[in-house]
Design a protein around this motif. Structure first.
Motif, short mmCIF file in Angstrom:
data_model
loop_
_atom_site.label_atom_id
_atom_site.label_comp_id
_atom_site.label_asym_id
_atom_site.label_seq_id
_atom_site.Cartn_x
_atom_site.Cartn_y
_atom_site.Cartn_z
N GLY A 79 0.81 -1.21 0.00
CA GLY A 79 0.00 0.00 0.00
C GLY A 79 0.84 1.26 0.00
N TRP A 80 0.22 2.36 -0.45
CA TRP A 80 0.93 3.63 -0.60
C TRP A 80 1.49 4.14 0.71
N GLU A 81 0.73 4.08 1.79
CA GLU A 81 1.18 4.62 3.07
C GLU A 81 2.43 3.89 3.56
N ASP A 82 2.39 2.57 3.51
CA ASP A 82 3.57 1.80 3.94
C ASP A 82 4.77 2.07 3.05
N ALA A 83 4.54 2.15 1.74
CA ALA A 83 5.64 2.38 0.82
C ALA A 83 6.26 3.75 1.01
N MET A 84 5.44 4.76 1.27
CA MET A 84 5.94 6.12 1.44
C MET A 84 6.93 6.22 2.59
N THR A 85 6.64 5.56 3.69
CA THR A 85 7.54 5.60 4.85
C THR A 85 8.93 5.09 4.49
N VAL A 86 8.98 3.97 3.80
CA VAL A 86 10.26 3.39 3.42
C VAL A 86 10.97 4.24 2.38
N ALA A 87 10.22 4.71 1.37
CA ALA A 87 10.82 5.50 0.30
C ALA A 87 11.40 6.80 0.83
N MET A 88 10.69 7.46 1.75
CA MET A 88 11.20 8.71 2.31
C MET A 88 12.46 8.46 3.12
N SER A 89 12.51 7.35 3.83
CA SER A 89 13.71 7.01 4.60
C SER A 89 14.91 6.80 3.69
N GLN A 90 14.72 6.09 2.59
CA GLN A 90 15.84 5.86 1.68
C GLN A 90 16.26 7.12 0.94
N PHE A 91 15.28 7.96 0.57
CA PHE A 91 15.64 9.22 -0.08
C PHE A 91 16.41 10.11 0.90
N ALA A 92 16.05 10.07 2.16
CA ALA A 92 16.78 10.84 3.18
C ALA A 92 18.23 10.38 3.29
N VAL A 93 18.46 9.06 3.16
CA VAL A 93 19.83 8.54 3.16
C VAL A 93 20.62 9.13 2.00
N LEU A 94 20.00 9.15 0.81
CA LEU A 94 20.68 9.70 -0.36
C LEU A 94 21.01 11.17 -0.17
N LEU A 95 20.07 11.94 0.35
CA LEU A 95 20.30 13.37 0.58
C LEU A 95 21.38 13.60 1.63
N ARG A 96 21.39 12.77 2.68
CA ARG A 96 22.41 12.93 3.70
C ARG A 96 23.79 12.55 3.18
N LEU A 97 23.87 11.53 2.34
CA LEU A 97 25.16 11.18 1.74
C LEU A 97 25.68 12.32 0.88
N GLU A 98 24.79 13.01 0.18
CA GLU A 98 25.20 14.18 -0.58
C GLU A 98 25.70 15.27 0.35
N GLU A 99 24.99 15.49 1.44
CA GLU A 99 25.38 16.52 2.42
C GLU A 99 26.76 16.24 3.00
N GLN A 100 27.08 14.96 3.20
CA GLN A 100 28.37 14.59 3.78
C GLN A 100 29.49 14.49 2.75
N GLY A 101 29.18 14.71 1.49
CA GLY A 101 30.21 14.70 0.45
C GLY A 101 30.51 13.34 -0.13
N GLY A 102 29.67 12.35 0.16
CA GLY A 102 29.90 11.01 -0.35
C GLY A 102 29.47 10.81 -1.79
N LEU A 103 28.65 11.70 -2.28
CA LEU A 103 28.17 11.66 -3.66
C LEU A 103 27.52 12.99 -3.98
N LYS A 104 27.12 13.19 -5.22
CA LYS A 104 26.39 14.38 -5.61
C LYS A 104 25.27 13.96 -6.55
N ILE A 105 24.05 14.38 -6.22
CA ILE A 105 22.90 14.01 -7.03
C ILE A 105 22.91 14.80 -8.33
N ALA A 106 22.80 14.09 -9.45
CA ALA A 106 22.75 14.71 -10.78
C ALA A 106 21.29 14.88 -11.18
#
Length: 375
Positions: free
Chosen positions: A108-135
């Protein structure tokens, strides 16, 4: 997620190799890759509290030290929502074909959103820490790699977290989402995927739903690439009918060489070529091997046969890599991202020249993304 302007000087790190590279050049050309499951791995290890495993080195296929060691320039970082059972694929069954694994239930959408937002937050934090840059544009990819940084595309594998009014799609696009697969094999409100079945083809069940057709059209308008990997054959042809963009499969192989439902038939490859699209070679051994077995003892020649076949149907400008690192068993000769020099050497020994290596390693991805995104 798998089983598991031409006159300008090029950036230094992206200079063409000499006609016959030597061992010292094996970290070049940098590889831009069509698929990895790092974000799921980090989330399962603790999410934001586990970022050091990527930044400093840790278990799994992909982290920053391994990327530097292997000449990994970046790729598609998948946001993937696993099933509650934590057993999307039974590895033991895949080791002993034939197999036909039942797909998990829809999420379901509600369950999926929780997980997706968590993983997107990981990607954004890795960018913040200089581990990658989102293109967010195709032109940024070689610029980021030339700065010796990992270029990341935010990709969603399975659209469970996208609501039918596309409000979440708008928000995720603003955050950097640029690629989306309507399904990861299990059904969504947008379409149907292929089960993990061998031997089989992807002509299994219905394709896109009405919501799925709307999703494809909206993604075309926004500049979000549609990924055909995991869609069944009916869904593939539905995308071909309704999309105005190049057809792209980020991590799929040749069905003619490995009769997995996850692989693409020659007819599908020809359709991708007609749209000037792209296929990224999946490193998952079960999708490479003629016998369909998941077995790390798979020679790199097997990968080269797939590359040769893909280029015979698509041409050398429409093939690249889509490893499925951290989501599949890959050949032991590669092992993880640090083992990519072995793949370059195998390609060189196979007779691929410097210009072809550059196309396969990253330039083809940049080309198709610019065509797909429009920038």
């Amino acid at each position: 997620m798998g089983i598991i302007a031409a006159t300008k000087t090029q950036p230094k790190d992206l200079q063409p190799l000499p006609d016959r590279p030597t061992a010292s050049d094996l970290k070049q050309p940098l590889i831009f890759d069509g698929h990895n499951d790092l974000l799921l791995k980090v989330q399962r290890a603790g999410g934001l509290s586990a970022l050091s495993d990527y930044m400093e080195g840790g278990p799994g296929h992909l982290d920053l030290p391994k990327a530097k060691a292997g000449g990994f320039g970046g790729g598609f970082f998948a946001i993937y929502v696993p099933s509650a059972s934590n057993a999307d694929v039974d590895d033991l069954e895949v080791r002993d074909p034939p197999y036909d694994l039942p797909l998990p239930d829809a999420i379901g959408w509600e369950d999926a959103m929780t997980v997706a937002m968590s993983q997107f937050a990981v990607l954004l934090r890795l960018e913040e820490q200089g581990g990658l840059k989102i293109a967010r544009t195709a032109r940024e990819i070689p610029e980021i790699m030339a700065q010796c940084k990992v270029a990341a595309i935010a990709h969603m594998e399975g659209a469970e977290a996208i609501d039918p009014d596309f409000e979440t799609l708008e928000v995720l696009y603003a955050a950097g989402l640029r690629s989306l697969g309507p399904v990861w094999s299990r059904p969504t409100i947008y379409g149907h995927g292929v089960p993990f079945r061998f031997p089989s083809d992807g002509d299994i069940g219905p394709g896109l739903t009405d919501h799925g057709v709307r999703l494809v059209r909206r993604c075309d308008e926004m500049g979000v690439m549609i990924d055909l990997s995991h869609l069944n054959e009916a869904g593939f042809w539905d995308v071909a009918r309704h999309s105005t963009k190049p057809l792209v499969a980020t991590h799929s192989n040749a069905h003619a060489l490995s009769a997995s439902a996850r692989n693409l038939t020659d007819k599908q490859l020809d359709a991708i070529a007609e749209t000037d699209g792209m296929v990224g070679l999946n490193f998952a051994t079960a999708f490479l091997r003629e016998d369909g077995r998941m077995d790390a003892d798979t020679p790199l020649d097997t990968m080269l046969r797939h590359l040769d076949h893909l280029m015979s149907r698509l041409g050398e400008d429409r093939v690249g890599f889509g490893s499925d690192f951290d989501g599949a068993m890959v050949p032991a000769e590669i092992g993880d991202v640090s083992g990519l020099p072995a793949l370059r050497k195998a390609m060189m020994d196979h007779g691929y020249d410097a210009a072809l290596l550059e196309k396969l390693c990253h330039r083809n991805w940049v080309r198709v993304l610019e065509a797909s995104w429009g920038h």
